[in-house]
Design a protein around this motif. Structure first.
Motif, PDB file in Angstrom:
ATOM      1  N   PRO A 115      15.531  11.920   0.097  1.00 21.83           N
ATOM      2  CA  PRO A 115      15.324  13.369  -0.033  1.00 21.83           C
ATOM      3  C   PRO A 115      14.113  13.685  -0.916  1.00 21.83           C
ATOM      4  CG  PRO A 115      17.652  12.853  -0.215  1.00 21.83           C
ATOM      5  CD  PRO A 115      16.915  11.530  -0.195  1.00 21.83           C
ATOM      6  N   GLY A 116      13.233  14.548  -0.422  1.00 24.26           N
ATOM      7  CA  GLY A 116      12.070  14.991  -1.174  1.00 24.26           C
ATOM      8  C   GLY A 116      10.931  13.986  -1.251  1.00 24.26           C
ATOM      9  N   GLN A 117      11.078  12.833  -0.675  1.00 24.68           N
ATOM     10  CA  GLN A 117      10.078  11.773  -0.796  1.00 24.68           C
ATOM     11  C   GLN A 117       8.887  11.999   0.141  1.00 24.68           C
ATOM     12  OE1 GLN A 117      11.455   7.845   0.244  1.00 24.68           O
ATOM     13  NE2 GLN A 117      10.291   6.981  -1.441  1.00 24.68           N
ATOM     14  N   ALA A 118       7.702  11.547  -0.299  1.00 18.06           N
ATOM     15  CA  ALA A 118       6.467  11.680   0.482  1.00 18.06           C
ATOM     16  C   ALA A 118       5.681  10.380   0.447  1.00 18.06           C
ATOM     17  CB  ALA A 118       5.606  12.806  -0.078  1.00 18.06           C
ATOM     18  N   SER A 119       4.910  10.145   1.502  1.00 18.23           N
ATOM     19  CA  SER A 119       3.978   9.011   1.532  1.00 18.23           C
ATOM     20  C   SER A 119       2.683   9.426   0.863  1.00 18.23           C
ATOM     21  CB  SER A 119       3.658   8.621   2.981  1.00 18.23           C
ATOM     22  OG  SER A 119       4.787   8.132   3.641  1.00 18.23           O
ATOM     23  N   ILE A 120       1.910   8.440   0.450  1.00 19.68           N
ATOM     24  CA  ILE A 120       0.570   8.721  -0.063  1.00 19.68           C
ATOM     25  C   ILE A 120      -0.311   9.153   1.103  1.00 19.68           C
ATOM     26  CG2 ILE A 120       0.737   7.143  -2.019  1.00 19.68           C
ATOM     27  CD1 ILE A 120      -0.865   5.112  -0.349  1.00 19.68           C
ATOM     28  N   ALA A 121      -1.377   9.909   0.817  1.00 16.71           N
ATOM     29  CA  ALA A 121      -2.349  10.258   1.853  1.00 16.71           C
ATOM     30  C   ALA A 121      -2.995   8.958   2.320  1.00 16.71           C
ATOM     31  CB  ALA A 121      -3.388  11.222   1.292  1.00 16.71           C
ATOM     32  N   HIS A 122      -3.148   8.810   3.642  1.00 18.95           N
ATOM     33  CA  HIS A 122      -3.619   7.548   4.188  1.00 18.95           C
ATOM     34  C   HIS A 122      -4.252   7.738   5.558  1.00 18.95           C
ATOM     35  CE1 HIS A 122       0.460   8.142   5.773  1.00 18.95           C
ATOM     36  NE2 HIS A 122       0.001   7.534   6.851  1.00 18.95           N
ATOM     37  N   LYS A 123      -4.819   6.668   6.067  1.00 22.09           N
ATOM     38  CA  LYS A 123      -5.256   6.633   7.455  1.00 22.09           C
ATOM     39  C   LYS A 123      -4.843   5.289   8.033  1.00 22.09           C
ATOM     40  CE  LYS A 123     -10.003   4.979   6.934  1.00 22.09           C
ATOM     41  NZ  LYS A 123     -11.392   5.216   7.326  1.00 22.09           N
ATOM     42  N   ALA A 170       0.843  -1.199   0.000  1.00 24.05           N
ATOM     43  CA  ALA A 170       0.000   0.000   0.000  1.00 24.05           C
ATOM     44  C   ALA A 170       0.875   1.245   0.000  1.00 24.05           C
ATOM     45  CB  ALA A 170      -0.922   0.005   1.216  1.00 24.05           C
ATOM     46  N   ALA A 171       1.914   1.242   0.822  1.00 21.93           N
ATOM     47  CA  ALA A 171       2.761   2.424   0.935  1.00 21.93           C
ATOM     48  C   ALA A 171       3.565   2.659  -0.330  1.00 21.93           C
ATOM     49  CB  ALA A 171       3.706   2.274   2.125  1.00 21.93           C
ATOM     50  N   PHE A 172       3.899   1.593  -1.052  1.00 20.04           N
ATOM     51  CA  PHE A 172       4.740   1.731  -2.224  1.00 20.04           C
ATOM     52  C   PHE A 172       3.962   2.000  -3.501  1.00 20.04           C
ATOM     53  CE2 PHE A 172       8.191  -1.162  -0.260  1.00 20.04           C
ATOM     54  CZ  PHE A 172       8.548  -0.139   0.574  1.00 20.04           C
ATOM     55  N   ALA A 173       2.665   2.175  -3.391  1.00 19.25           N
ATOM     56  CA  ALA A 173       1.852   2.392  -4.587  1.00 19.25           C
ATOM     57  C   ALA A 173       2.335   3.604  -5.369  1.00 19.25           C
ATOM     58  CB  ALA A 173       0.392   2.553  -4.194  1.00 19.25           C
ATOM     59  N   HIS A 174       2.964   4.565  -4.696  1.00 21.19           N
ATOM     60  CA  HIS A 174       3.398   5.782  -5.366  1.00 21.19           C
ATOM     61  C   HIS A 174       4.889   5.801  -5.648  1.00 21.19           C
ATOM     62  CE1 HIS A 174       4.563   6.547  -1.315  1.00 21.19           C
ATOM     63  NE2 HIS A 174       5.221   7.607  -1.694  1.00 21.19           N
ATOM     64  N   LEU A 202      -3.189  -1.630  17.514  1.00 18.89           N
ATOM     65  CA  LEU A 202      -4.350  -1.931  16.690  1.00 18.89           C
ATOM     66  C   LEU A 202      -4.785  -3.367  16.939  1.00 18.89           C
ATOM     67  CD1 LEU A 202      -3.124  -2.455  13.030  1.00 18.89           C
ATOM     68  CD2 LEU A 202      -1.575  -2.035  14.901  1.00 18.89           C
ATOM     69  N   SER A 203      -5.953  -3.719  16.448  1.00 15.08           N
ATOM     70  CA  SER A 203      -6.419  -5.102  16.507  1.00 15.08           C
ATOM     71  C   SER A 203      -5.685  -5.904  15.439  1.00 15.08           C
ATOM     72  CB  SER A 203      -7.926  -5.168  16.256  1.00 15.08           C
ATOM     73  OG  SER A 203      -8.615  -4.483  17.275  1.00 15.08           O
ATOM     74  N   PRO A 204      -5.472  -7.201  15.687  1.00 15.60           N
ATOM     75  CA  PRO A 204      -4.752  -8.013  14.700  1.00 15.60           C
ATOM     76  C   PRO A 204      -5.390  -8.019  13.311  1.00 15.60           C
ATOM     77  CG  PRO A 204      -4.854  -9.166  16.784  1.00 15.60           C
ATOM     78  CD  PRO A 204      -5.738  -7.942  16.916  1.00 15.60           C
ATOM     79  N   ASP A 205      -6.699  -7.799  13.221  1.00 19.75           N
ATOM     80  CA  ASP A 205      -7.368  -7.806  11.914  1.00 19.75           C
ATOM     81  C   ASP A 205      -7.460  -6.420  11.281  1.00 19.75           C
ATOM     82  OD1 ASP A 205      -9.165  -6.897  13.856  1.00 19.75           O
ATOM     83  OD2 ASP A 205     -10.900  -7.763  12.847  1.00 19.75           O
ATOM     84  N   GLU A 206      -6.989  -5.385  11.976  1.00 19.99           N
ATOM     85  CA  GLU A 206      -7.041  -4.031  11.423  1.00 19.99           C
ATOM     86  C   GLU A 206      -5.852  -3.781  10.502  1.00 19.99           C
ATOM     87  OE1 GLU A 206      -9.431  -1.402  14.691  1.00 19.99           O
ATOM     88  OE2 GLU A 206      -7.306  -1.738  15.081  1.00 19.99           O
ATOM     89  N   GLN A 207      -6.069  -2.902   9.531  1.00 20.69           N
ATOM     90  CA  GLN A 207      -5.018  -2.577   8.573  1.00 20.69           C
ATOM     91  C   GLN A 207      -4.088  -1.505   9.130  1.00 20.69           C
ATOM     92  OE1 GLN A 207      -6.265  -1.914   4.515  1.00 20.69           O
ATOM     93  NE2 GLN A 207      -8.183  -2.997   4.901  1.00 20.69           N
ATOM     94  N   VAL A 208      -2.797  -1.662   8.832  1.00 23.01           N
ATOM     95  CA  VAL A 208      -1.796  -0.695   9.265  1.00 23.01           C
ATOM     96  C   VAL A 208      -1.967   0.613   8.497  1.00 23.01           C
ATOM     97  CG1 VAL A 208       0.672  -0.211   9.345  1.00 23.01           C
ATOM     98  CG2 VAL A 208      -0.173  -2.482   9.955  1.00 23.01           C
ATOM     99  N   LEU A 209      -2.165   0.532   7.199  1.00 23.56           N
ATOM    100  CA  LEU A 209      -2.261   1.710   6.349  1.00 23.56           C
ATOM    101  C   LEU A 209      -3.359   1.514   5.320  1.00 23.56           C
ATOM    102  CD1 LEU A 209       0.592   3.750   4.901  1.00 23.56           C
ATOM    103  CD2 LEU A 209      -1.099   2.841   3.344  1.00 23.56           C
ATOM    104  N   ILE A 210      -4.221   2.500   5.224  1.00 23.96           N
ATOM    105  CA  ILE A 210      -5.303   2.470   4.247  1.00 23.96           C
ATOM    106  C   ILE A 210      -5.160   3.708   3.360  1.00 23.96           C
ATOM    107  CG2 ILE A 210      -7.815   2.481   3.905  1.00 23.96           C
ATOM    108  CD1 ILE A 210      -7.912   1.436   6.900  1.00 23.96           C
ATOM    109  N   PRO A 211      -4.818   3.553   2.077  1.00 25.40           N
ATOM    110  CA  PRO A 211      -4.682   4.719   1.197  1.00 25.40           C
ATOM    111  C   PRO A 211      -6.018   5.467   1.084  1.00 25.40           C
ATOM    112  CG  PRO A 211      -3.768   2.758   0.174  1.00 25.40           C
ATOM    113  CD  PRO A 211      -4.509   2.302   1.393  1.00 25.40           C
ATOM    114  N   LEU A 212      -5.942   6.794   1.097  1.00 19.23           N
ATOM    115  CA  LEU A 212      -7.149   7.611   0.896  1.00 19.23           C
ATOM    116  C   LEU A 212      -7.412   7.727  -0.592  1.00 19.23           C
ATOM    117  CD1 LEU A 212      -6.575  10.415   3.539  1.00 19.23           C
ATOM    118  CD2 LEU A 212      -8.066   8.414   3.728  1.00 19.23           C
ATOM    119  N   LYS A 213      -8.656   7.704  -0.959  1.00 23.62           N
ATOM    120  CA  LYS A 213      -9.017   7.739  -2.384  1.00 23.62           C
ATOM    121  C   LYS A 213      -8.880   9.132  -2.988  1.00 23.62           C
ATOM    122  CE  LYS A 213     -11.996   3.695  -2.155  1.00 23.62           C
ATOM    123  NZ  LYS A 213     -11.045   2.754  -1.936  1.00 23.62           N
ATOM    124  N   ASN A 214      -9.047  10.181  -2.192  1.00 17.76           N
ATOM    125  CA  ASN A 214      -8.971  11.553  -2.720  1.00 17.76           C
ATOM    126  C   ASN A 214      -7.765  12.262  -2.187  1.00 17.76           C
ATOM    127  OD1 ASN A 214     -11.310  10.988  -4.054  1.00 17.76           O
ATOM    128  ND2 ASN A 214     -12.609  12.014  -2.592  1.00 17.76           N
TER     129      ASN A 214
END
Length: 134
Positions: A54-62, A19-23, A122-134
């Motif tokens: 340098p200059g790198q950013a993560s995708i918007a997420h929750k 998920a994090a590497f999508a960008h 978090l709970s074991p079934d919860e996701q660490v990172l969820i990309p935001l669609k917008n």
């Protein structure tokens, strides 16, 4: 039996990094620990290291879980929805309640790397990172 925790950590890392590497496939995310909490039934704790070039950013997420971040190296700009963007320097930290939308997480420098240590509950079934669609 020891292989199961290693498999779980590898699975969590692959889910988080895909998920994090999508960008940008060069962002380095390392799961340092992934432990079930005996004193908090139904919860686990994760310790994650995030390296920004340098200059790198993560995708918007929750995150489904609660997150606390600590800047190990460089400077990181972080913004959670409804708040101002803040530049955190080495040794500074912040807290994100579960479900917060993390709109900005990026290296503040175009020439130097940055590194975060992230601790999550978090709970074991919860996701660490969820990309935001917008």
């Amino acid at each position: 039996m020891k292989a199961l925790p290693f498999f779980a950590a590898a699975l969590a890392l692959s889910l988080f990094t895909s998920a994090a590497f999508a960008h940008d496939p060069s962002e380095k995310v390392t799961v340092l620990q992934d432990q079930v909490l005996k004193n908090a039934p139904g919860k686990k704790a994760m310790m994650i290291e995030v390296d920004y070039k340098p200059g790198q950013a993560s995708i918007a997420h929750k995150h489904d879980g609660t997150a606390m971040a600590y800047v190990l190296e460089g400077e990181v700009i972080s913004q959670v929805k409804g708040e101002q963007a803040i530049t955190y320097k080495k040794g500074q930290f912040w807290y994100e309640p579960a479900g917060s939308e993390h709109l900005v997480s990026k290296n503040a420098s175009a020439t130097k790397p940055a590194k975060l240590l992230v601790f999550m509950v978090l709970s074991p079934d919860e996701q660490v990172l969820i990309p935001l669609k917008n």
